[in-house]
Design a protein around this motif. Structure first.
Motif, PDB file in Angstrom:
ATOM      1  N   ARG A  83       0.823  -1.213   0.000  1.00 29.62           N
ATOM      2  CA  ARG A  83       0.000   0.000   0.000  1.00 29.62           C
ATOM      3  C   ARG A  83       0.856   1.261   0.000  1.00 29.62           C
ATOM      4  NH1 ARG A  83      -3.047   1.158   4.259  1.00 29.62           N
ATOM      5  NH2 ARG A  83      -1.752   0.049   5.778  1.00 29.62           N
ATOM      6  N   PHE A  84       2.007   1.218   0.651  1.00 27.42           N
ATOM      7  CA  PHE A  84       2.889   2.380   0.759  1.00 27.42           C
ATOM      8  C   PHE A  84       4.130   2.139  -0.092  1.00 27.42           C
ATOM      9  CE2 PHE A  84       1.604   3.958   5.289  1.00 27.42           C
ATOM     10  CZ  PHE A  84       0.275   3.948   4.911  1.00 27.42           C
ATOM     11  N   THR A  85       4.654   3.243  -0.628  1.00 31.42           N
ATOM     12  CA  THR A  85       5.897   3.181  -1.391  1.00 31.42           C
ATOM     13  C   THR A  85       6.817   4.296  -0.940  1.00 31.42           C
ATOM     14  OG1 THR A  85       4.741   2.285  -3.327  1.00 31.42           O
ATOM     15  CG2 THR A  85       6.935   3.228  -3.674  1.00 31.42           C
ATOM     16  N   ILE A  86       8.015   3.916  -0.547  1.00 26.87           N
ATOM     17  CA  ILE A  86       9.023   4.896  -0.142  1.00 26.87           C
ATOM     18  C   ILE A  86       9.974   5.117  -1.310  1.00 26.87           C
ATOM     19  CG2 ILE A  86      10.569   3.143   0.853  1.00 26.87           C
ATOM     20  CD1 ILE A  86      11.299   5.189   3.034  1.00 26.87           C
ATOM     21  N   ALA A  87      10.384   6.349  -1.490  1.00 30.83           N
ATOM     22  CA  ALA A  87      11.294   6.681  -2.585  1.00 30.83           C
ATOM     23  C   ALA A  87      12.139   7.883  -2.170  1.00 30.83           C
ATOM     24  CB  ALA A  87      10.509   6.995  -3.853  1.00 30.83           C
ATOM     25  N   ARG A  88      13.219   8.074  -2.871  1.00 37.68           N
ATOM     26  CA  ARG A  88      14.079   9.221  -2.576  1.00 37.68           C
ATOM     27  C   ARG A  88      14.623   9.789  -3.868  1.00 37.68           C
ATOM     28  NH1 ARG A  88      18.634   7.163   1.243  1.00 37.68           N
ATOM     29  NH2 ARG A  88      19.522   9.229   0.865  1.00 37.68           N
ATOM     30  N   ASP A  89      14.866  11.088  -3.843  1.00 41.63           N
ATOM     31  CA  ASP A  89      15.484  11.796  -4.953  1.00 41.63           C
ATOM     32  C   ASP A  89      16.687  12.521  -4.385  1.00 41.63           C
ATOM     33  OD1 ASP A  89      16.269  13.522  -6.964  1.00 41.63           O
ATOM     34  OD2 ASP A  89      14.229  13.917  -7.649  1.00 41.63           O
ATOM     35  N   ASN A  90      17.850  11.916  -4.500  1.00 43.57           N
ATOM     36  CA  ASN A  90      19.032  12.499  -3.879  1.00 43.57           C
ATOM     37  C   ASN A  90      19.404  13.845  -4.498  1.00 43.57           C
ATOM     38  OD1 ASN A  90      19.264  10.342  -2.138  1.00 43.57           O
ATOM     39  ND2 ASN A  90      20.757   9.253  -3.407  1.00 43.57           N
ATOM     40  N   ALA A  91      19.089  14.037  -5.754  1.00 45.61           N
ATOM     41  CA  ALA A  91      19.391  15.327  -6.400  1.00 45.61           C
ATOM     42  C   ALA A  91      18.590  16.456  -5.773  1.00 45.61           C
ATOM     43  CB  ALA A  91      19.112  15.240  -7.893  1.00 45.61           C
ATOM     44  N   LYS A  92      17.410  16.111  -5.269  1.00 50.18           N
ATOM     45  CA  LYS A  92      16.548  17.115  -4.634  1.00 50.18           C
ATOM     46  C   LYS A  92      16.610  17.034  -3.121  1.00 50.18           C
ATOM     47  CE  LYS A  92      13.178  17.339  -8.408  1.00 50.18           C
ATOM     48  NZ  LYS A  92      11.741  17.191  -8.775  1.00 50.18           N
ATOM     49  N   ASN A  93      17.445  16.130  -2.593  1.00 48.87           N
ATOM     50  CA  ASN A  93      17.543  15.953  -1.138  1.00 48.87           C
ATOM     51  C   ASN A  93      16.173  15.714  -0.517  1.00 48.87           C
ATOM     52  OD1 ASN A  93      20.291  16.389  -1.260  1.00 48.87           O
ATOM     53  ND2 ASN A  93      20.099  18.583  -0.885  1.00 48.87           N
ATOM     54  N   THR A  94      15.380  14.909  -1.163  1.00 46.90           N
ATOM     55  CA  THR A  94      14.007  14.715  -0.718  1.00 46.90           C
ATOM     56  C   THR A  94      13.634  13.234  -0.727  1.00 46.90           C
ATOM     57  OG1 THR A  94      13.377  16.892  -1.593  1.00 46.90           O
ATOM     58  CG2 THR A  94      11.591  15.342  -1.132  1.00 46.90           C
ATOM     59  N   MET A  95      12.876  12.857   0.281  1.00 44.47           N
ATOM     60  CA  MET A  95      12.339  11.509   0.386  1.00 44.47           C
ATOM     61  C   MET A  95      10.820  11.608   0.370  1.00 44.47           C
ATOM     62  SD  MET A  95      12.803   8.747   3.493  1.00 44.47           S
ATOM     63  CE  MET A  95      12.110   9.876   4.698  1.00 44.47           C
ATOM     64  N   TYR A  96      10.189  10.559  -0.123  1.00 44.48           N
ATOM     65  CA  TYR A  96       8.737  10.561  -0.253  1.00 44.48           C
ATOM     66  C   TYR A  96       8.135   9.298   0.366  1.00 44.48           C
ATOM     67  CZ  TYR A  96      10.075  13.896  -3.881  1.00 44.48           C
ATOM     68  OH  TYR A  96      10.635  14.947  -4.558  1.00 44.48           O
ATOM     69  N   LEU A  97       6.888   9.409   0.733  1.00 47.63           N
ATOM     70  CA  LEU A  97       6.118   8.234   1.125  1.00 47.63           C
ATOM     71  C   LEU A  97       4.765   8.349   0.439  1.00 47.63           C
ATOM     72  CD1 LEU A  97       6.135   5.640   2.876  1.00 47.63           C
ATOM     73  CD2 LEU A  97       4.884   6.968   4.605  1.00 47.63           C
ATOM     74  N   GLN A  98       4.560   7.528  -0.576  1.00 42.52           N
ATOM     75  CA  GLN A  98       3.280   7.480  -1.265  1.00 42.52           C
ATOM     76  C   GLN A  98       2.400   6.468  -0.552  1.00 42.52           C
ATOM     77  OE1 GLN A  98       2.087   9.281  -4.057  1.00 42.52           O
ATOM     78  NE2 GLN A  98       0.172   8.321  -3.398  1.00 42.52           N
ATOM     79  N   MET A  99       1.277   6.923  -0.055  1.00 38.20           N
ATOM     80  CA  MET A  99       0.382   6.072   0.715  1.00 38.20           C
ATOM     81  C   MET A  99      -0.930   5.904  -0.038  1.00 38.20           C
ATOM     82  SD  MET A  99       1.080   7.610   4.533  1.00 38.20           S
ATOM     83  CE  MET A  99       0.413   9.210   4.137  1.00 38.20           C
TER      84      MET A  99
END
Length: 114
Positions: free
Chosen positions: A66-82
């Motif tokens: 149900r959840f997906t974790i991802a990161r964009d190191n170029a943007k210094n950002t992490m996400y959690l799609q729920m």
């Protein structure tokens, strides 16, 4: 020092979706593992998902599929799609990074209710 700023929480109906973002200061996070914790009312802080610097992921059984974790190191950002949110997902969500997860962002409230 690393500072983490979390955004994206809110109120959603059961079955709905939300995406949390965690923006970090500095570019050091590219070499750090990162993760999301949550704390429900009256409960302890539990690990929801984590992602290594190279993108390997791990999920709590309760959110797998149900959840997906991802990161964009170029943007210094992490996400959690729920997705497929349930009332039991209601909690304050925190992002973490650093050795031993020593850095915590401020929490963001996620409320799943009809």
């Amino acid at each position: 020092q690393v500072q983490l700023v979390v955004s994206g929480g809110g109120l959603v109906q059961p079955g709905g979706s939300l995406r949390l973002s965690c923006a970090a200061s500095g570019n050091i996070i590219s070499i750090m593992g990162m993760g999301w914790y949550r704390q429900a009312p009256g409960g302890q802080r539990d690990l929801v998902a984590r992602i290594t610097s190279t993108g390997t992921t791990h999920y709590a059984d309760s959110v797998k599929g149900r959840f997906t974790i991802a990161r964009d190191n170029a943007k210094n950002t992490m996400y959690l799609q729920m997705s497929g949110l349930k009332p039991e997902d209601t909690a304050v969500y925190y992002c973490v990074t650093g050795v031993g997860y020593g850095y915590w962002g401020q929490g963001t409230q996620v409320t799943v209710s009809s």
